[in-house]
Design a protein around this motif. Structure first.
Motif, PDB file in Angstrom:
ATOM      1  N   TYR A  26       0.821  -1.215   0.000  1.00  0.00           N
ATOM      2  CA  TYR A  26       0.000   0.000   0.000  1.00  0.00           C
ATOM      3  C   TYR A  26       0.855   1.265   0.000  1.00  0.00           C
ATOM      4  O   TYR A  26       0.626   2.179  -0.804  1.00  0.00           O
ATOM      5  CB  TYR A  26      -0.945   0.003   1.219  1.00  0.00           C
ATOM      6  N   LYS A  27       1.833   1.336   0.895  1.00  0.00           N
ATOM      7  CA  LYS A  27       2.666   2.537   1.013  1.00  0.00           C
ATOM      8  C   LYS A  27       3.411   2.832  -0.288  1.00  0.00           C
ATOM      9  O   LYS A  27       3.597   3.983  -0.661  1.00  0.00           O
ATOM     10  CB  LYS A  27       3.664   2.423   2.174  1.00  0.00           C
ATOM     11  N   ARG A  28       3.877   1.778  -0.978  1.00  0.00           N
ATOM     12  CA  ARG A  28       4.595   1.979  -2.232  1.00  0.00           C
ATOM     13  C   ARG A  28       3.657   2.514  -3.302  1.00  0.00           C
ATOM     14  O   ARG A  28       3.988   3.452  -4.021  1.00  0.00           O
ATOM     15  CB  ARG A  28       5.238   0.665  -2.682  1.00  0.00           C
ATOM     16  N   VAL A  33       1.514   6.852  -6.727  1.00  0.00           N
ATOM     17  CA  VAL A  33       0.346   7.614  -7.176  1.00  0.00           C
ATOM     18  C   VAL A  33       0.516   9.104  -6.900  1.00  0.00           C
ATOM     19  O   VAL A  33       0.183   9.942  -7.742  1.00  0.00           O
ATOM     20  CB  VAL A  33      -0.952   7.079  -6.512  1.00  0.00           C
ATOM     21  N   PHE A  34       1.069   9.452  -5.751  1.00  0.00           N
ATOM     22  CA  PHE A  34       1.198  10.861  -5.388  1.00  0.00           C
ATOM     23  C   PHE A  34       2.530  11.472  -5.799  1.00  0.00           C
ATOM     24  O   PHE A  34       2.855  12.586  -5.402  1.00  0.00           O
ATOM     25  CB  PHE A  34       0.924  11.050  -3.897  1.00  0.00           C
ATOM     26  N   GLY A  35       3.292  10.751  -6.625  1.00  0.00           N
ATOM     27  CA  GLY A  35       4.510  11.309  -7.190  1.00  0.00           C
ATOM     28  C   GLY A  35       5.665  11.454  -6.229  1.00  0.00           C
ATOM     29  O   GLY A  35       6.580  12.240  -6.470  1.00  0.00           O
ATOM     30  N   ARG A  36       5.656  10.694  -5.140  1.00  0.00           N
ATOM     31  CA  ARG A  36       6.747  10.763  -4.164  1.00  0.00           C
ATOM     32  C   ARG A  36       7.773   9.664  -4.375  1.00  0.00           C
ATOM     33  O   ARG A  36       8.784   9.628  -3.688  1.00  0.00           O
ATOM     34  CB  ARG A  36       6.188  10.662  -2.742  1.00  0.00           C
ATOM     35  N   TRP A  37       7.523   8.753  -5.311  1.00  0.00           N
ATOM     36  CA  TRP A  37       8.417   7.626  -5.537  1.00  0.00           C
ATOM     37  C   TRP A  37       8.485   7.357  -7.037  1.00  0.00           C
ATOM     38  O   TRP A  37       7.459   7.269  -7.708  1.00  0.00           O
ATOM     39  CB  TRP A  37       7.882   6.387  -4.819  1.00  0.00           C
ATOM     40  N   THR A  38       9.690   7.237  -7.557  1.00  0.00           N
ATOM     41  CA  THR A  38       9.865   6.854  -8.951  1.00  0.00           C
ATOM     42  C   THR A  38       9.945   5.334  -9.000  1.00  0.00           C
ATOM     43  O   THR A  38      10.885   4.752  -8.473  1.00  0.00           O
ATOM     44  CB  THR A  38      11.148   7.475  -9.538  1.00  0.00           C
ATOM     45  N   PRO A  39       8.956   4.690  -9.597  1.00  0.00           N
ATOM     46  CA  PRO A  39       8.908   3.227  -9.579  1.00  0.00           C
ATOM     47  C   PRO A  39       9.978   2.582 -10.457  1.00  0.00           C
ATOM     48  O   PRO A  39      10.393   3.149 -11.468  1.00  0.00           O
ATOM     49  CB  PRO A  39       7.512   2.909 -10.101  1.00  0.00           C
ATOM     50  N   SER A  40      10.392   1.404 -10.054  1.00  0.00           N
ATOM     51  CA  SER A  40      11.328   0.601 -10.846  1.00  0.00           C
ATOM     52  C   SER A  40      10.604   0.134 -12.106  1.00  0.00           C
ATOM     53  O   SER A  40       9.371   0.197 -12.188  1.00  0.00           O
ATOM     54  CB  SER A  40      11.786  -0.607 -10.027  1.00  0.00           C
ATOM     55  N   PRO A  41      11.347  -0.374 -13.088  1.00  0.00           N
ATOM     56  CA  PRO A  41      10.677  -0.905 -14.292  1.00  0.00           C
ATOM     57  C   PRO A  41       9.637  -1.981 -13.976  1.00  0.00           C
ATOM     58  O   PRO A  41       8.551  -1.989 -14.570  1.00  0.00           O
ATOM     59  CB  PRO A  41      11.835  -1.473 -15.119  1.00  0.00           C
ATOM     60  N   VAL A  53      -3.169   0.340 -18.861  1.00  0.00           N
ATOM     61  CA  VAL A  53      -2.525   1.277 -19.778  1.00  0.00           C
ATOM     62  C   VAL A  53      -1.125   0.773 -20.131  1.00  0.00           C
ATOM     63  O   VAL A  53      -0.597  -0.135 -19.492  1.00  0.00           O
ATOM     64  CB  VAL A  53      -2.435   2.698 -19.169  1.00  0.00           C
ATOM     65  N   GLU A  54      -0.524   1.390 -21.135  1.00  0.00           N
ATOM     66  CA  GLU A  54       0.845   1.074 -21.510  1.00  0.00           C
ATOM     67  C   GLU A  54       1.809   1.911 -20.672  1.00  0.00           C
ATOM     68  O   GLU A  54       1.510   3.072 -20.358  1.00  0.00           O
ATOM     69  CB  GLU A  54       1.074   1.370 -22.999  1.00  0.00           C
ATOM     70  N   ILE A  55       2.948   1.343 -20.344  1.00  0.00           N
ATOM     71  CA  ILE A  55       3.964   2.061 -19.559  1.00  0.00           C
ATOM     72  C   ILE A  55       4.329   3.380 -20.230  1.00  0.00           C
ATOM     73  O   ILE A  55       4.471   4.408 -19.567  1.00  0.00           O
ATOM     74  CB  ILE A  55       5.224   1.193 -19.365  1.00  0.00           C
ATOM     75  N   ALA A  56       4.476   3.363 -21.543  1.00  0.00           N
ATOM     76  CA  ALA A  56       4.900   4.553 -22.287  1.00  0.00           C
ATOM     77  C   ALA A  56       3.855   5.664 -22.287  1.00  0.00           C
ATOM     78  O   ALA A  56       4.160   6.799 -22.643  1.00  0.00           O
ATOM     79  CB  ALA A  56       5.246   4.169 -23.720  1.00  0.00           C
ATOM     80  N   ASP A  57       2.634   5.360 -21.878  1.00  0.00           N
ATOM     81  CA  ASP A  57       1.557   6.351 -21.882  1.00  0.00           C
ATOM     82  C   ASP A  57       1.377   7.043 -20.539  1.00  0.00           C
ATOM     83  O   ASP A  57       0.382   7.746 -20.343  1.00  0.00           O
ATOM     84  CB  ASP A  57       0.239   5.689 -22.297  1.00  0.00           C
ATOM     85  N   VAL A  58       2.333   6.853 -19.633  1.00  0.00           N
ATOM     86  CA  VAL A  58       2.234   7.409 -18.280  1.00  0.00           C
ATOM     87  C   VAL A  58       3.482   8.234 -17.972  1.00  0.00           C
ATOM     88  O   VAL A  58       4.588   7.857 -18.347  1.00  0.00           O
ATOM     89  CB  VAL A  58       2.105   6.279 -17.229  1.00  0.00           C
ATOM     90  N   ILE A  59       3.293   9.350 -17.287  1.00  0.00           N
ATOM     91  CA  ILE A  59       4.431  10.104 -16.757  1.00  0.00           C
ATOM     92  C   ILE A  59       4.765   9.494 -15.411  1.00  0.00           C
ATOM     93  O   ILE A  59       3.926   9.462 -14.503  1.00  0.00           O
ATOM     94  CB  ILE A  59       4.094  11.597 -16.583  1.00  0.00           C
ATOM     95  N   TRP A  60       5.981   8.983 -15.268  1.00  0.00           N
ATOM     96  CA  TRP A  60       6.423   8.333 -14.035  1.00  0.00           C
ATOM     97  C   TRP A  60       7.412   9.225 -13.315  1.00  0.00           C
ATOM     98  O   TRP A  60       8.191   9.915 -13.933  1.00  0.00           O
ATOM     99  CB  TRP A  60       7.107   7.005 -14.344  1.00  0.00           C
ATOM    100  N   GLY A  61       7.416   9.149 -12.002  1.00  0.00           N
ATOM    101  CA  GLY A  61       8.470   9.818 -11.251  1.00  0.00           C
ATOM    102  C   GLY A  61       7.965  10.893 -10.327  1.00  0.00           C
ATOM    103  O   GLY A  61       6.766  11.131 -10.199  1.00  0.00           O
ATOM    104  N   HIS A  62       8.915  11.544  -9.703  1.00  0.00           N
ATOM    105  CA  HIS A  62       8.622  12.576  -8.720  1.00  0.00           C
ATOM    106  C   HIS A  62       7.911  13.739  -9.382  1.00  0.00           C
ATOM    107  O   HIS A  62       8.384  14.281 -10.359  1.00  0.00           O
ATOM    108  CB  HIS A  62       9.904  13.078  -8.053  1.00  0.00           C
ATOM    109  N   MET A  63       6.797  14.109  -8.815  1.00  0.00           N
ATOM    110  CA  MET A  63       6.038  15.245  -9.326  1.00  0.00           C
ATOM    111  C   MET A  63       5.971  16.361  -8.283  1.00  0.00           C
ATOM    112  O   MET A  63       5.431  17.404  -8.535  1.00  0.00           O
ATOM    113  CB  MET A  63       4.613  14.805  -9.679  1.00  0.00           C
ATOM    114  N   MET A  64       6.514  16.116  -7.109  1.00  0.00           N
ATOM    115  CA  MET A  64       6.446  17.081  -6.030  1.00  0.00           C
ATOM    116  C   MET A  64       7.775  17.820  -5.925  1.00  0.00           C
ATOM    117  O   MET A  64       8.829  17.220  -5.989  1.00  0.00           O
ATOM    118  CB  MET A  64       6.154  16.353  -4.710  1.00  0.00           C
TER     119      MET A  64
END
Length: 91
Positions: A26-28, A33-41, A53-64
């Motif tokens: 849950y924490k991960r 979701v809230f952009g505090r963690w850049t997920p591994s592949p 969805v496709e991985i390429a169709d999402v912005i991943w990573g820190h947003m804060m």
């Protein structure tokens, strides 16, 4: 391209649904979701699959903004208007 939180908001899924579907803790998932963690592949694949969805169709990573993390956790402890010597900085 949308972020994970936007995709989740536009879907009929809850955060708990995403946790169940992805099999991640849950924490991960919350941090992703809230952009505090850049997920591994591997985490990206699991979350994308869970969202349909496709991985390429999402912005991943820190947003804060990292400066806001400390402020939100502990409050502002320093007067940033003053320089290192305690004088008001010219600007």
């Amino acid at each position: 391209m949308p972020t994970v939180d936007v995709i989740l908001e536009q879907s009929d899924l809850t955060l708990e649904d995403l946790v169940d579907r992805s099999g991640l803790p849950y924490k991960r998932v919350e941090a992703i979701v809230f952009g505090r963690w850049t997920p591994s592949p591997g985490e990206r694949r699991r979350v994308a699959d869970a969202l349909g969805v496709e991985i390429a169709d999402v912005i991943w990573g820190h947003m804060m903004d990292p400066r806001n993390v400390r402020y939100r956790q502990m409050g502002l402890k320093r007067d940033f208007r003053r320089g290192a010597g305690g004088r008001e900085e010219e600007g």
